[in-house]
Scaffold this active site. Structure first.
Site, PDB file in Angstrom:
ATOM      1  N   ASP A 221       0.830  -1.197   0.000  1.00  0.00           N
ATOM      2  CA  ASP A 221       0.000   0.000   0.000  1.00  0.00           C
ATOM      3  C   ASP A 221       0.869   1.252   0.000  1.00  0.00           C
ATOM      4  O   ASP A 221       1.892   1.318   0.687  1.00  0.00           O
ATOM      5  CB  ASP A 221      -0.896  -0.016   1.236  1.00  0.00           C
ATOM      6  CG  ASP A 221      -1.810   1.180   1.313  1.00  0.00           C
ATOM      7  OD1 ASP A 221      -2.752   1.255   0.507  1.00  0.00           O
ATOM      8  OD2 ASP A 221      -1.572   2.058   2.167  1.00  0.00           O
ATOM      9  N   GLU A 265      14.023 -15.824  -1.349  1.00  0.00           N
ATOM     10  CA  GLU A 265      14.516 -16.924  -0.504  1.00  0.00           C
ATOM     11  C   GLU A 265      13.561 -18.109  -0.523  1.00  0.00           C
ATOM     12  O   GLU A 265      13.952 -19.232  -0.182  1.00  0.00           O
ATOM     13  CB  GLU A 265      14.664 -16.447   0.949  1.00  0.00           C
ATOM     14  CG  GLU A 265      15.753 -15.421   1.180  1.00  0.00           C
ATOM     15  CD  GLU A 265      15.705 -14.874   2.604  1.00  0.00           C
ATOM     16  OE1 GLU A 265      14.839 -15.352   3.389  1.00  0.00           O
ATOM     17  OE2 GLU A 265      16.504 -13.981   2.928  1.00  0.00           O
TER      18      GLU A 265
END
Length: 559
Positions: A221, A265
């Site tokens: 956001d 990751e």
């Protein structure tokens, strides 16, 4: 029991590493989607009960607006705890079950993260208020003494996103006026200081918390606003690129490069989707470099008028902006902040801007619905990913609500001029001939009558319910289901190249792949179709073989 550590990666998360480039992503505003317990508020169990509907619709992922504990001063974008679920929506276990059950159907989950600010009820801010001026706890925020002889004036001249002054003065423990704190949105949303290591570390941990639970991505956001000039200066007369004191500062990219490293990751592509409102296409594209976000919302298209030259200019602008960084564009007609397409496209001025929203703006819903159907096929044929706001697949219009039920701070901060955003957040109609139209069960688990929905639904929505539209092959719902089915089937649609075809100025026609053509007629008269083998789908019936005005058709042509 809720998850206490990372679970094995579900195969559905790793099946297609490029899923995000062509995905159809459905926006779920939980509070208004489906209520499972009769309290008038949508919840996660309600969403779980409707996963079959979403699978049938043909979506690839769900994006949830903030579902965290919050006082709801700004619809949940004032987050009090990022590691739990708002009690009205359910529990953390409900969220984990929803993520897992959706994945079993091949539907991924994207959640909202709000890095610019938190709730004033968050433990960090409460600790900052209690600790007082000059304390380490206040360094996570932007506390400043005021201007003027007695500090009675705000520290600078900045303007809130919701209009007005973005500063609120605190009161010292002895009752005297204290420092001011910055909030670019409501006073209940204090801005975080992203120069502070605690702030960065906390948000990185939040990403891992949700990725460990199977979330496939985060929507960020107000992504361009998190970094502020450390001196909080007044606005310059002319700000060059990256020089605005609180929008699109160059150092913001360090934040998202760190987030991308975390996302990478994990097995399976965990996407970063930015809410980036920037007029400069080059600055916009910088957020989409290979080591930053995967995609960003394209707000330009839904701000344009229903006009061929305007829409083509927007398409060209966004495809050109994304091309240098190799990112796919996104296409969206509505969201939880914007006037719904059916209403917008029926107005004399069919463009969108927050500054011009007013009560009692006339609209022709029949015209708007016709254009929204055409726009649905137009956007579904464009290269990249498609976002669908809940209820747009039903052709729901904006609701002009009574003033006494409005909750949106945008309405109140405008002095009552702006109707706010609640009109696009009215709970969905699922079945039946009267409210709550299946949004809530008839009775609560305790056997009592269910509460009324948190916002009232119009009586006319009986004809727009899921049940009514499933029985009508000419409905908006049928059109969306067919469009998404074809989009998934046709390799030419989704990510890839677009080639414009020569047409009249008020017609948009382009080829996707070798043999799929999309044509949208925005002119005043029906038009002939080019040679084709078959019609894949049309937003309105053809008239004597001609494509009517305000209509889109998909054709199979001879390659």
């Amino acid at each position: 029991m809720p998850l206490t550590g990372a679970r094995p990666v579900p195969p559905a998360l790793t099946e297609d590493p490029l899923w995000w480039r062509s995905a159809v992503i459905y926006q779920v505003y939980v509070r208004s989607f489906a209520d499972s317990d009769g309290d008038g508020t949508g919840d996660l169990r309600g969403v779980r009960s409707r996963l079959g509907y979403l699978k049938e619709l043909g979506v690839d992922a769900l994006w949830f607006n903030p579902w965290y504990p919050s006082p709801l001063a700004d619809g949940g974008y004032d987050v009090a705890d990022y590691r739990d679920i708002h009690p009205a929506f359910g529990t953390l276990e409900d969220a984990e079950q929803l993520i897992a059950e959706a994945l079993e159907l091949g539907i991924r989950t994207i959640i909202d993260v709000v890095p610019n600010h938190i709730s004033d009820q968050h433990p960090w801010f409460q600790a900052a208020l209690e600790a007082g001026p000059g304390s380490p706890e206040r360094e996570r925020f932007w506390f400043r003494p005021g201007r003027g002889e007695h500090g009675e004036e705000p520290p600078n001249e900045w303007v809130s996103e919701f209009k007005g002054v973005p500063w609120t003065r605190t009161t010292n423990p002895d009752g005297t006026p204290g420092d001011w704190y910055l909030h670019l949105f409501t006073p209940e949303q204090p801005d975080l200081n992203w120069n502070h290591p605690d702030v960065r570390r906390e948000h990185e941990d939040i990403l891992r918390f949700w990725f460990d639970r199977g979330v496939a991505g985060v929507r960020i956001d107000s992504a361009a606003q998190v970094m502020k000039h450390p001196d909080l200066p007044d606005y310059p007369e002319q700000a060059g690129p990256g020089e605005h004191p609180h929008i699109d500062r160059d150092e913001v990219h360090e934040v998202y490069r760190a987030w991308r490293r975390i996302a990478d990751e994990y097995d399976g592509t965990r996407v970063l989707v930015g809410e980036v409102w920037l007029p400069d296409a080059e600055r916009f594209a910088a957020y989409l470099r290979p080591d930053e976000m995967h995609t960003a919302f394209n707000f330009d298209f839904m701000s344009r008028a229903w006009d061929a030259s305007e829409l083509r200019a927007s398409i060209d602008l966004m495809l050109a902006a994304h091309a240098p960084v190799g990112a796919p564009s996104t296409w969206v007609l509505s969201n939880h902040d914007v006037t719904r397409a059916v209403t917008r496209y029926g107005r004399e001025d069919s463009s969108f801007a927050f500054a011009k929203k007013r009560f009692d703006t006339p609209t022709d819903l029949e015209l708007g619905s016709r254009r929204a159907r055409a726009a649905a096929l137009l956007t579904a044929a464009l290269p990249g990913s498609l976002y669908l706001y809940q209820g747009d697949e039903l052709g729901l219009p904006e609701v002009e609500l009574p003033r006494d039920v409005l909750e949106d701070p945008m309405h109140f901060r405008s002095g009552g001029v702006d109707p706010g955003r609640d009109g696009c957040r009215v709970p969905l109609p699922w079945r039946g001939s009267s409210a709550p139209f299946g949004f809530s069960p008839d009775r609560t688990p305790e056997g009592e009558a269910s509460a009324q929905p948190w916002l009232p639904q119009p009586d006319a929505w009986a004809a727009l319910s899921v049940q009514a539209q499933e029985a009508d092959p000419s409905s908006m719902l049928w059109l969306y289901r067919q469009a998404l089915r074809i989009r998934k089937r046709e390799a030419a649609l989704g990510d890839g190249a677009l080639v414009w075809l020569d047409t009249a100025p008020d017609v948009l026609a382009f080829r996707r792949g070798d043999d799929v053509v999309s044509i949208t007629n925005l002119g005043a008269e029906p038009i002939d179709l080019p040679d084709h083998e078959s019609i894949l789908l049309s937003s309105t019936p053809l008239a004597g073989g001609l494509l009517p005005t305000d209509s889109t058709v998909w054709l199979r042509t001879r390659s």
